[in-house]
Scaffold this motif. Structure first.
Motif, PDB file in Angstrom:
ATOM      1  N   ARG A 125      10.107  -1.507  10.807  1.00  0.00           N
ATOM      2  CA  ARG A 125      10.660  -0.147  10.798  1.00  0.00           C
ATOM      3  C   ARG A 125      11.009   0.362  12.188  1.00  0.00           C
ATOM      4  O   ARG A 125      11.336   1.534  12.353  1.00  0.00           O
ATOM      5  CB  ARG A 125       9.667   0.811  10.141  1.00  0.00           C
ATOM      6  N   ILE A 399       7.159   8.788   0.812  1.00  0.00           N
ATOM      7  CA  ILE A 399       6.519   7.487   0.707  1.00  0.00           C
ATOM      8  C   ILE A 399       6.364   7.177  -0.779  1.00  0.00           C
ATOM      9  O   ILE A 399       6.265   8.093  -1.611  1.00  0.00           O
ATOM     10  CB  ILE A 399       5.142   7.502   1.416  1.00  0.00           C
ATOM     11  N   GLN A 400       6.371   5.908  -1.132  1.00  0.00           N
ATOM     12  CA  GLN A 400       6.225   5.549  -2.536  1.00  0.00           C
ATOM     13  C   GLN A 400       4.756   5.624  -2.930  1.00  0.00           C
ATOM     14  O   GLN A 400       3.934   4.808  -2.521  1.00  0.00           O
ATOM     15  CB  GLN A 400       6.762   4.143  -2.794  1.00  0.00           C
ATOM     16  N   PRO A 406      10.283   8.168  -1.678  1.00  0.00           N
ATOM     17  CA  PRO A 406      11.252   8.164  -0.576  1.00  0.00           C
ATOM     18  C   PRO A 406      12.496   8.952  -0.972  1.00  0.00           C
ATOM     19  O   PRO A 406      13.016   8.802  -2.082  1.00  0.00           O
ATOM     20  CB  PRO A 406      11.581   6.681  -0.391  1.00  0.00           C
ATOM     21  N   GLY A 448      13.000   7.737   3.820  1.00  0.00           N
ATOM     22  CA  GLY A 448      11.590   7.398   3.918  1.00  0.00           C
ATOM     23  C   GLY A 448      10.982   8.165   5.079  1.00  0.00           C
ATOM     24  O   GLY A 448      11.686   8.629   5.981  1.00  0.00           O
ATOM     25  N   THR A 451      11.724   6.438   8.797  1.00  0.00           N
ATOM     26  CA  THR A 451      13.017   5.905   9.196  1.00  0.00           C
ATOM     27  C   THR A 451      13.886   7.042   9.702  1.00  0.00           C
ATOM     28  O   THR A 451      13.785   8.171   9.204  1.00  0.00           O
ATOM     29  CB  THR A 451      13.711   5.171   8.024  1.00  0.00           C
ATOM     30  N   ASN A 467      13.911   2.892   1.475  1.00  0.00           N
ATOM     31  CA  ASN A 467      12.653   2.201   1.244  1.00  0.00           C
ATOM     32  C   ASN A 467      12.864   0.866   0.541  1.00  0.00           C
ATOM     33  O   ASN A 467      11.976   0.011   0.530  1.00  0.00           O
ATOM     34  CB  ASN A 467      11.724   3.095   0.410  1.00  0.00           C
ATOM     35  N   THR A 495      15.780  -3.024   7.497  1.00  0.00           N
ATOM     36  CA  THR A 495      14.484  -2.345   7.435  1.00  0.00           C
ATOM     37  C   THR A 495      14.309  -1.265   8.497  1.00  0.00           C
ATOM     38  O   THR A 495      13.527  -0.338   8.312  1.00  0.00           O
ATOM     39  CB  THR A 495      13.344  -3.370   7.603  1.00  0.00           C
TER      40      THR A 495
END
Length: 583
Positions: A125, A399-400, A406, A448, A451, A467, A495
């Protein structure tokens, strides 16, 4: 006096005078020079060419004037040059480019091996910094003695590693982006608790500074202004305590007016807990702004303003904050901030550990006083908010899991209030299993929490890594909740946060560092790490530096086309710079 020309969006130095003949102190006035067309002092003053000492103007100089004038036709060539010197593109963390995004199909190259043909493992990331000829990033390789972390300089034209330098291993998978200083031609990178100042063009370590704590997810900012010497600001890590600090570090050589060596710590100001808090800098007010986590579980996050240059530089004691803002919610700041100096505004988002897709808050402050203008709920984030036209803001979030997803969110704002306008996760959601929950696989996970997107004002588009490891170029004409989720183009297996430099986009991917767009021009003719009038001197006098070249367009020939391209790129931002006013 000739001012240096910077391709950095933050610096925007203006070259109002370009002399094609150097001063007597720089080069001898030989008979050979007199026949070369260099004897006329030619000054470019937009929009016309003003020529001093017209009596001595030779035919070759006139040809040069015509050639330079015609060079403006080259400004739209695919060789458009640019740099990306720091996190979110500049010292104010605007995350904005004036260049259009390049085509994402196919990639220009992928770098996955070092100069010894060993596989590089990049931080997934992480972001990258982009200089004139090299992309700078960190990664690790497996060597006979074990795993070694390094700073890599990767050739922008070929994707080959030009050189590397060992550094300490990053703590907690730090995603810190390198930063470079054009004035001293130094790239600054972190590893462990150390900061390394390295030559832009060679693996030469110029200085190494040890901080008290590790550096985690935080990138330095360079402070340069007429008010004082070059300074670097960085925070170290104490995510759940109170021992982190904002450091002021000298960049310039020792002198009577600057009695410090490069890499010297001038002062360290306590900021409580900190993680990922990259400072921002305003050259107009000479202020440094920094976010902080706050004392975890007891105090909310804070934003502080400090003078970048003060008497504290020579005392060792940190200056007092000019102001301190405390978040009205219990959330802390785990990222940087965006500074809109023209409108006296600061924007920053928090990361809320508990709650759903509105567990964080996005705030706006007055940069001059720290007074809150508004706050609005947002999805958790450590990303920098991006200002869009029409009083809108874009934020990469989520966040998942843990009640979050995301998402790219867009907000509308007034001077005193703001509201959530649009979220990509709700706009793309299809409830396939009819459980009224937004499950993984039922929406497009654009964005995300960690990022950093980039906005192109040329095309009104956003580049954001999702994500799902897909880089998407999105139409940013998002004005209401019903605005479509329009993907203009995309690239899989990306990524990291994208970096835009001229006509190129760079990002870390699953296969390595990936480049998009045409090969950039070889503008650093004298190989000093800068793009300025000295490169034109070197071209005219057939004196390229070691590692430099007069073949600017890299077509295998040295012709007037190379000189025309060099001049057009030197002057590429002249109209914009001269209409912006003095900074």
């Amino acid at each position: 006096m000739i001012r240096r020309v910077s391709t950095s969006l933050a610096a925007r130095a203006t070259a109002r005078v370009v002399a094609l003949r150097s001063s007597p102190q720089r080069h001898r006035d030989t008979e050979e020079e007199k026949g070369s067309g260099l004897e006329a002092k030619i000054r470019f003053a937009s929009p016309v060419l003003a020529i001093d000492h017209f009596q001595s103007l030779s035919f070759s100089s006139l040809c040069l004037c015509v050639s330079v004038a015609n060079a403006f036709a080259f400004s739209g060539l695919s060789h458009a040059q640019g740099t990306f010197p720091t996190l979110a593109s500049d010292t104010t963390r605007s995350a904005t480019t004036t260049q259009p995004f390049p085509s994402l199909a196919p990639p220009a190259w992928t770098c996955s091996k070092d100069e010894n043909n060993r596989t590089i493992t990049f931080v997934a990331r992480a972001g990258v910094a982009v200089g004139l000829h090299f992309v700078y990033t960190t990664g690790s390789v497996n060597e006979p003695g074990g795993t070694t972390w390094k700073l890599f300089a990767i050739n922008r034209r070929t994707g080959a590693v030009a050189w590397s330098l060992p550094i300490d291993a990053p703590e907690l998978e730090s995603t810190a982006t390198p930063t470079f200083d054009e004035r001293t031609a130094t790239v600054i990178v972190s590893g462990g608790s150390s900061l390394y100042g390295v030559s832009l063009s060679t693996p030469t370590l110029r200085w190494n500074t040890q901080l008290t704590n590790p550096i985690v997810n935080a990138s330095p900012v360079i402070a340069r202004t007429w008010r004082g010497h070059g300074r670097l600001f960085i925070t170290d890590y104490d995510g759940f305590g109170d021992s982190a600090a904002l450091y002021s570090i000298n960049l310039d050589p020792f002198s009577t007016s600057n009695p410090h060596h490069p890499g010297d710590i001038l002062w360290a100001a306590a900021i409580g807990a900190s993680s990922g808090n990259s400072p921002a800098y305003d050259p107009n007010t000479d202020r440094v702004y920094v976010t902080a986590v706050g004392l975890y579980a007891s105090n909310p996050g804070q934003i502080l303003a400090f003078p970048a240059h003060s008497a504290a530089d020579n005392t060792g004691a940190p200056p007092n904050p000019l102001w301190t803002f405390t978040n009205p919610t219990s959330n802390g700041f785990f990222g940087s901030l965006s500074l809109d100096a023209a409108n006296d505004a600061i924007y920053a988002a928090t990361y809320g550990f508990f709650g759903g897709t509105n567990s964080g808050n996005l705030i706006k402050l007055r940069a001059s006083t720290g007074a809150q203008q508004w706050t609005v709920n947002c999805n958790r984030s450590a990303s920098v908010p991006i200002r869009l036209p029409g009083n809108r803001l874009a934020l990469s979030t989520g966040i998942q899991g843990f009640g979050s997803v995301p998402s790219l969110q867009v907000f509308s704002s007034t001077p005193s209030s703001a509201s959530l306008l649009w979220s990509s996760h709700t706009r793309t959601w299809t409830d396939n299993n009819h459980n009224s929950l937004i499950d993984s696989g039922e929406f497009t996970p654009a964005g995300g929490w960690n990022t950093q997107p980039i906005y192109s004002s040329a095309t009104n588009q956003l580049a954001v890594c999702g994500n799902d490891n897909i880089l998407r170029i999105l139409d940013a004409n998002i004005t209401n909740a019903a605005s479509p989720f329009t993907v203009v183009q995309s690239a899989p297996n990306i990524t990291g946060s994208p970096a835009i430099a001229g006509s190129n986009l760079y990002a870390i991917g699953t296969a390595g560092l990936i480049a998009f767009g045409p090969a950039p021009a070889l503008v650093d003719v004298n190989a000093d790490g800068l793009f300025d009038i000295e490169d034109l001197y070197a071209w005219e006098q057939s004196r390229p530096g070691v590692g430099g070249s007069r073949d600017v367009n890299a077509d295998g020939q040295i012709t007037l086309a190379d000189r025309d391209l060099l001049v057009s790129l030197l002057r590429a931002n002249e109209v914009q710079e001269q209409t912006e006013g003095r900074r």
